[in-house]
Design a protein around this motif. Structure first.
Motif, PDB file in Angstrom:
ATOM      1  N   ASN A 106       0.378  17.517  -2.522  1.00  0.00           N
ATOM      2  CA  ASN A 106      -0.524  16.634  -1.789  1.00  0.00           C
ATOM      3  C   ASN A 106      -1.499  15.896  -2.702  1.00  0.00           C
ATOM      4  O   ASN A 106      -2.560  15.485  -2.270  1.00  0.00           O
ATOM      5  CB  ASN A 106      -1.300  17.418  -0.728  1.00  0.00           C
ATOM      6  N   ASN A 107      -1.134  15.724  -3.966  1.00  0.00           N
ATOM      7  CA  ASN A 107      -1.998  15.018  -4.909  1.00  0.00           C
ATOM      8  C   ASN A 107      -1.671  13.524  -4.833  1.00  0.00           C
ATOM      9  O   ASN A 107      -0.688  13.063  -5.411  1.00  0.00           O
ATOM     10  CB  ASN A 107      -1.789  15.563  -6.318  1.00  0.00           C
ATOM     11  N   TYR A 108      -2.497  12.774  -4.122  1.00  0.00           N
ATOM     12  CA  TYR A 108      -2.247  11.355  -3.874  1.00  0.00           C
ATOM     13  C   TYR A 108      -2.122  10.560  -5.174  1.00  0.00           C
ATOM     14  O   TYR A 108      -1.203   9.751  -5.325  1.00  0.00           O
ATOM     15  CB  TYR A 108      -3.362  10.779  -2.992  1.00  0.00           C
ATOM     16  N   GLU A 109      -3.028  10.784  -6.116  1.00  0.00           N
ATOM     17  CA  GLU A 109      -2.969  10.036  -7.380  1.00  0.00           C
ATOM     18  C   GLU A 109      -1.684  10.338  -8.133  1.00  0.00           C
ATOM     19  O   GLU A 109      -1.100   9.447  -8.752  1.00  0.00           O
ATOM     20  CB  GLU A 109      -4.199  10.335  -8.244  1.00  0.00           C
ATOM     21  N   ASP A 110      -1.227  11.581  -8.093  1.00  0.00           N
ATOM     22  CA  ASP A 110       0.033  11.929  -8.750  1.00  0.00           C
ATOM     23  C   ASP A 110       1.205  11.254  -8.046  1.00  0.00           C
ATOM     24  O   ASP A 110       2.145  10.792  -8.702  1.00  0.00           O
ATOM     25  CB  ASP A 110       0.225  13.443  -8.790  1.00  0.00           C
TER      26      ASP A 110
ATOM     27  N   TYR B 290       0.834  -1.198   0.000  1.00  0.00           N
ATOM     28  CA  TYR B 290       0.000   0.000   0.000  1.00  0.00           C
ATOM     29  C   TYR B 290       0.867   1.244   0.000  1.00  0.00           C
ATOM     30  O   TYR B 290       2.068   1.194   0.257  1.00  0.00           O
ATOM     31  CB  TYR B 290      -0.959   0.018   1.195  1.00  0.00           C
ATOM     32  N   VAL B 291       0.198   2.374  -0.286  1.00  0.00           N
ATOM     33  CA  VAL B 291       0.809   3.700  -0.202  1.00  0.00           C
ATOM     34  C   VAL B 291      -0.137   4.533   0.649  1.00  0.00           C
ATOM     35  O   VAL B 291      -1.286   4.752   0.271  1.00  0.00           O
ATOM     36  CB  VAL B 291       0.995   4.340  -1.591  1.00  0.00           C
ATOM     37  N   ARG B 292       0.346   4.971   1.798  1.00  0.00           N
ATOM     38  CA  ARG B 292      -0.495   5.649   2.790  1.00  0.00           C
ATOM     39  C   ARG B 292       0.105   6.993   3.182  1.00  0.00           C
ATOM     40  O   ARG B 292       1.304   7.092   3.442  1.00  0.00           O
ATOM     41  CB  ARG B 292      -0.578   4.744   4.024  1.00  0.00           C
ATOM     42  N   LEU B 293      -0.724   8.024   3.222  1.00  0.00           N
ATOM     43  CA  LEU B 293      -0.278   9.299   3.759  1.00  0.00           C
ATOM     44  C   LEU B 293      -0.079   9.118   5.263  1.00  0.00           C
ATOM     45  O   LEU B 293      -1.024   8.806   5.986  1.00  0.00           O
ATOM     46  CB  LEU B 293      -1.303  10.404   3.485  1.00  0.00           C
ATOM     47  N   ALA B 294       1.154   9.276   5.715  1.00  0.00           N
ATOM     48  CA  ALA B 294       1.483   8.990   7.106  1.00  0.00           C
ATOM     49  C   ALA B 294       1.666  10.242   7.956  1.00  0.00           C
ATOM     50  O   ALA B 294       1.712  10.148   9.178  1.00  0.00           O
ATOM     51  CB  ALA B 294       2.758   8.148   7.177  1.00  0.00           C
TER      52      ALA B 294
ATOM     53  N   TYR C  85       4.527  16.408   3.081  1.00  0.00           N
ATOM     54  CA  TYR C  85       3.648  15.236   3.101  1.00  0.00           C
ATOM     55  C   TYR C  85       4.533  13.993   3.115  1.00  0.00           C
ATOM     56  O   TYR C  85       5.364  13.815   2.220  1.00  0.00           O
ATOM     57  CB  TYR C  85       2.744  15.213   1.865  1.00  0.00           C
ATOM     58  N   LYS C  86       4.356  13.157   4.136  1.00  0.00           N
ATOM     59  CA  LYS C  86       5.152  11.931   4.272  1.00  0.00           C
ATOM     60  C   LYS C  86       4.267  10.728   3.991  1.00  0.00           C
ATOM     61  O   LYS C  86       3.205  10.566   4.588  1.00  0.00           O
ATOM     62  CB  LYS C  86       5.746  11.826   5.677  1.00  0.00           C
TER      63      LYS C  86
ATOM     64  N   LEU D 129       1.111   8.373  -6.595  1.00  0.00           N
ATOM     65  CA  LEU D 129       1.082   6.993  -7.075  1.00  0.00           C
ATOM     66  C   LEU D 129       1.683   6.887  -8.471  1.00  0.00           C
ATOM     67  O   LEU D 129       2.444   5.953  -8.757  1.00  0.00           O
ATOM     68  CB  LEU D 129      -0.342   6.448  -7.069  1.00  0.00           C
ATOM     69  N   ASN D 130       1.363   7.836  -9.336  1.00  0.00           N
ATOM     70  CA  ASN D 130       1.911   7.822 -10.695  1.00  0.00           C
ATOM     71  C   ASN D 130       3.420   8.028 -10.699  1.00  0.00           C
ATOM     72  O   ASN D 130       4.142   7.367 -11.454  1.00  0.00           O
ATOM     73  CB  ASN D 130       1.218   8.875 -11.560  1.00  0.00           C
ATOM     74  N   ILE D 131       3.902   8.940  -9.872  1.00  0.00           N
ATOM     75  CA  ILE D 131       5.344   9.182  -9.749  1.00  0.00           C
ATOM     76  C   ILE D 131       6.040   7.914  -9.269  1.00  0.00           C
ATOM     77  O   ILE D 131       7.090   7.521  -9.790  1.00  0.00           O
ATOM     78  CB  ILE D 131       5.618  10.371  -8.796  1.00  0.00           C
ATOM     79  N   LEU D 132       5.455   7.269  -8.291  1.00  0.00           N
ATOM     80  CA  LEU D 132       6.016   6.026  -7.763  1.00  0.00           C
ATOM     81  C   LEU D 132       6.024   4.929  -8.835  1.00  0.00           C
ATOM     82  O   LEU D 132       7.020   4.210  -8.994  1.00  0.00           O
ATOM     83  CB  LEU D 132       5.215   5.591  -6.537  1.00  0.00           C
TER      84      LEU D 132
END
Length: 156
Positions: free
Chosen positions: A95-99, A22-26, A38-39, A101-104
């Motif tokens: 803080n764009n979560y979808e971005d 998973y990828v979670r904003l921590a 944003y971590k 994910l795309n970067i990752l």
């Protein structure tokens, strides 16, 4: 088993309830001048059930840390977790979560295409003997294969 509240967000996360990958904003921290950090918790392995072997983790760290900056100038840091189950990834003012994910995803695809581990020598690395390009690529491949699950943090 009871647990005491700590000053560390990840220590207060119930590791028996999360389901990797998973990828979670921590965490989110605002600086005194308005910048926001944003971590993210990038979890590759299920806590207390699996872990990344150190040479593969080490090489994946080098590859991701170098390549991710080709996809975003907002990256502050990518750091491995001591438990060897994932990484922390920090961005500034992004803080764009979808971005994220795309970067990752783009970064991990770069790992699959790599022919060598960057900075894998005694001048640039503190433990240059501990690397595995093949291991890093296998970890990246496994994580990418579950791309559609990255947003799901907790079990049902």
């Amino acid at each position: 088993m009871s647990k005491d509240k700590t000053n560390v967000e990840s220590f207060d996360l119930d590791h028996t309830k999360v389901v990797a990958p998973y990828v979670r904003l921590a965490g989110v921290k605002e600086g005194q001048n308005g910048d926001v950090v944003y971590k993210y918790d990038i979890r590759f392995k299920q806590p207390n059930k699996g872990h990344m072997e150190m040479p593969a983790l080490h090489s994946l760290e080098h590859l991701m840390a170098d390549n991710i900056r080709n996809h975003s100038d907002k990256v502050i840091d990518l750091s491995p977790m001591g438990c060897q189950t994932g990484f922390y990834l920090s961005f500034i003012n992004h803080n764009n979560y979808e971005d994220v994910l795309n970067i990752l995803e783009l970064t991990l695809k770069d790992v699959l295409d790599a022919n060598a581990v960057p900075a894998c020598n005694e001048v640039q690395c503190g433990w240059a003997a501990s690397h595995s390009l093949e291991g890093a690529q296998e970890l990246a491949k496994e994580f990418l294969a579950k791309r559609d699950e990255w947003h799901q943090v907790f079990g049902e």
